[in-house]
Design a protein around this motif. Sequence first.
Motif, mmCIF file in Angstrom:
data_model
loop_
_atom_site.group_PDB
_atom_site.id
_atom_site.type_symbol
_atom_site.label_atom_id
_atom_site.label_comp_id
_atom_site.label_asym_id
_atom_site.label_seq_id
_atom_site.Cartn_x
_atom_site.Cartn_y
_atom_site.Cartn_z
ATOM 1 N N MET A 1 0.844 -1.190 0.000
ATOM 2 C CA MET A 1 0.000 0.000 0.000
ATOM 3 C C MET A 1 0.881 1.243 0.000
ATOM 4 N N THR A 2 0.285 2.378 -0.291
ATOM 5 C CA THR A 2 1.006 3.647 -0.241
ATOM 6 C C THR A 2 0.184 4.654 0.552
ATOM 7 N N SER A 3 0.870 5.659 1.053
ATOM 8 C CA SER A 3 0.227 6.737 1.795
ATOM 9 C C SER A 3 0.908 8.050 1.444
ATOM 10 N N ASP A 4 0.145 9.133 1.496
ATOM 11 C CA ASP A 4 0.694 10.468 1.281
ATOM 12 C C ASP A 4 1.350 10.994 2.555
ATOM 13 N N LYS A 5 1.090 10.341 3.684
ATOM 14 C CA LYS A 5 1.587 10.810 4.978
ATOM 15 C C LYS A 5 3.048 10.428 5.179
ATOM 16 N N ALA A 6 3.687 11.100 6.125
ATOM 17 C CA ALA A 6 5.080 10.824 6.467
ATOM 18 C C ALA A 6 5.206 9.436 7.085
ATOM 19 N N GLU A 7 6.308 8.776 6.785
ATOM 20 C CA GLU A 7 6.539 7.392 7.238
ATOM 21 C C GLU A 7 6.439 7.258 8.750
ATOM 22 N N LYS A 8 7.034 8.147 9.510
ATOM 23 C CA LYS A 8 7.005 8.041 10.971
ATOM 24 C C LYS A 8 5.590 8.170 11.523
ATOM 25 N N LEU A 9 4.782 9.047 10.941
ATOM 26 C CA LEU A 9 3.399 9.203 11.390
ATOM 27 C C LEU A 9 2.580 7.954 11.102
ATOM 28 N N VAL A 10 2.767 7.368 9.931
ATOM 29 C CA VAL A 10 2.047 6.151 9.572
ATOM 30 C C VAL A 10 2.480 5.003 10.488
ATOM 31 N N ALA A 11 3.782 4.876 10.748
ATOM 32 C CA ALA A 11 4.292 3.804 11.606
ATOM 33 C C ALA A 11 3.713 3.911 13.013
ATOM 34 N N GLN A 12 3.684 5.119 13.574
ATOM 35 C CA GLN A 12 3.128 5.306 14.909
ATOM 36 C C GLN A 12 1.638 5.006 14.935
ATOM 37 N N THR B 1 5.616 3.945 1.389
ATOM 38 C CA THR B 1 5.232 2.621 0.892
ATOM 39 C C THR B 1 5.192 1.667 2.072
ATOM 40 N N LEU B 2 4.130 0.853 2.124
ATOM 41 C CA LEU B 2 3.950 -0.111 3.202
ATOM 42 C C LEU B 2 3.899 -1.511 2.604
ATOM 43 N N ASN B 3 4.758 -2.390 3.065
ATOM 44 C CA ASN B 3 4.747 -3.802 2.674
ATOM 45 C C ASN B 3 4.274 -4.592 3.886
ATOM 46 N N TYR B 4 3.062 -5.126 3.798
ATOM 47 C CA TYR B 4 2.452 -5.858 4.905
ATOM 48 C C TYR B 4 2.652 -7.354 4.709
ATOM 49 N N TYR B 5 3.131 -8.022 5.752
ATOM 50 C CA TYR B 5 3.376 -9.463 5.733
ATOM 51 C C TYR B 5 2.558 -10.130 6.836
ATOM 52 N N ALA B 6 2.022 -11.302 6.559
ATOM 53 C CA ALA B 6 1.292 -12.079 7.559
ATOM 54 C C ALA B 6 1.674 -13.544 7.398
ATOM 55 N N GLN B 7 1.926 -14.225 8.520
ATOM 56 C CA GLN B 7 2.308 -15.638 8.465
ATOM 57 C C GLN B 7 1.159 -16.509 7.974
ATOM 58 N N LYS B 8 -0.072 -16.124 8.336
ATOM 59 C CA LYS B 8 -1.248 -16.898 7.930
ATOM 60 C C LYS B 8 -2.257 -15.970 7.280
ATOM 61 N N ASP B 9 -2.999 -16.492 6.332
ATOM 62 C CA ASP B 9 -4.084 -15.737 5.710
ATOM 63 C C ASP B 9 -5.359 -16.081 6.477
ATOM 64 N N ASP B 10 -5.507 -15.470 7.647
ATOM 65 C CA ASP B 10 -6.654 -15.781 8.491
ATOM 66 C C ASP B 10 -7.365 -14.501 8.920
ATOM 67 N N PHE B 11 -8.350 -14.666 9.787
ATOM 68 C CA PHE B 11 -9.159 -13.546 10.258
ATOM 69 C C PHE B 11 -8.304 -12.481 10.940
ATOM 70 N N VAL B 12 -7.351 -12.888 11.742
ATOM 71 C CA VAL B 12 -6.498 -11.938 12.463
ATOM 72 C C VAL B 12 -5.653 -11.130 11.478
ATOM 73 N N ALA B 13 -5.092 -11.780 10.463
ATOM 74 C CA ALA B 13 -4.289 -11.072 9.460
ATOM 75 C C ALA B 13 -5.135 -10.033 8.725
ATOM 76 N N LYS B 14 -6.355 -10.388 8.399
ATOM 77 C CA LYS B 14 -7.245 -9.451 7.705
ATOM 78 C C LYS B 14 -7.663 -8.306 8.628
ATOM 79 N N ARG B 15 -7.846 -8.601 9.897
ATOM 80 C CA ARG B 15 -8.207 -7.566 10.859
ATOM 81 C C ARG B 15 -7.037 -6.588 11.056
#
Length: 116
Positions: free
Chosen positions: A33-44, A93-107
């Motif tokens: 995903m991408t965001s127009d916001k600053a990286e530190k603000l998105v991370a927090q 830019t955000l690279n999201y990783y999840a060990q399982k494709d389950d309800f928790v990962a989607k949440r």
Amino acid sequence: MRILMVALAATVLAGCAGSAMDDARTQAPYKVMTSDKAEKLVAQCVQFAWQDEAVFGVDAGAYLQPGKKGGSTVYTRSAESFVDLSTEPSGTTLNYYAQKDDFVAKRRLAALATCL
């Protein structure tokens, strides 16, 4: 003594999470995903969103650390889910990783998306 034990436990957990994250990074991210916001603000924001006990219950831990190649990484216990954030000319830019494709990962992905 108690502080030493806490520091040692945190170091051990970070080591375990680090190897799981390195393994996951050899694969394609679950979502980019991408965001127009600053990286530190998105991370927090992501860290705060993932710490919401009303949504994630007792598994609401989220940790923020410097990224392996710059930027930031927000991760959960045992790196079940984590996101690498990096600053690009167009935003973050955000690279999201999840060990399982389950309800928790989607949440967690939905909570992350509120920070974009």
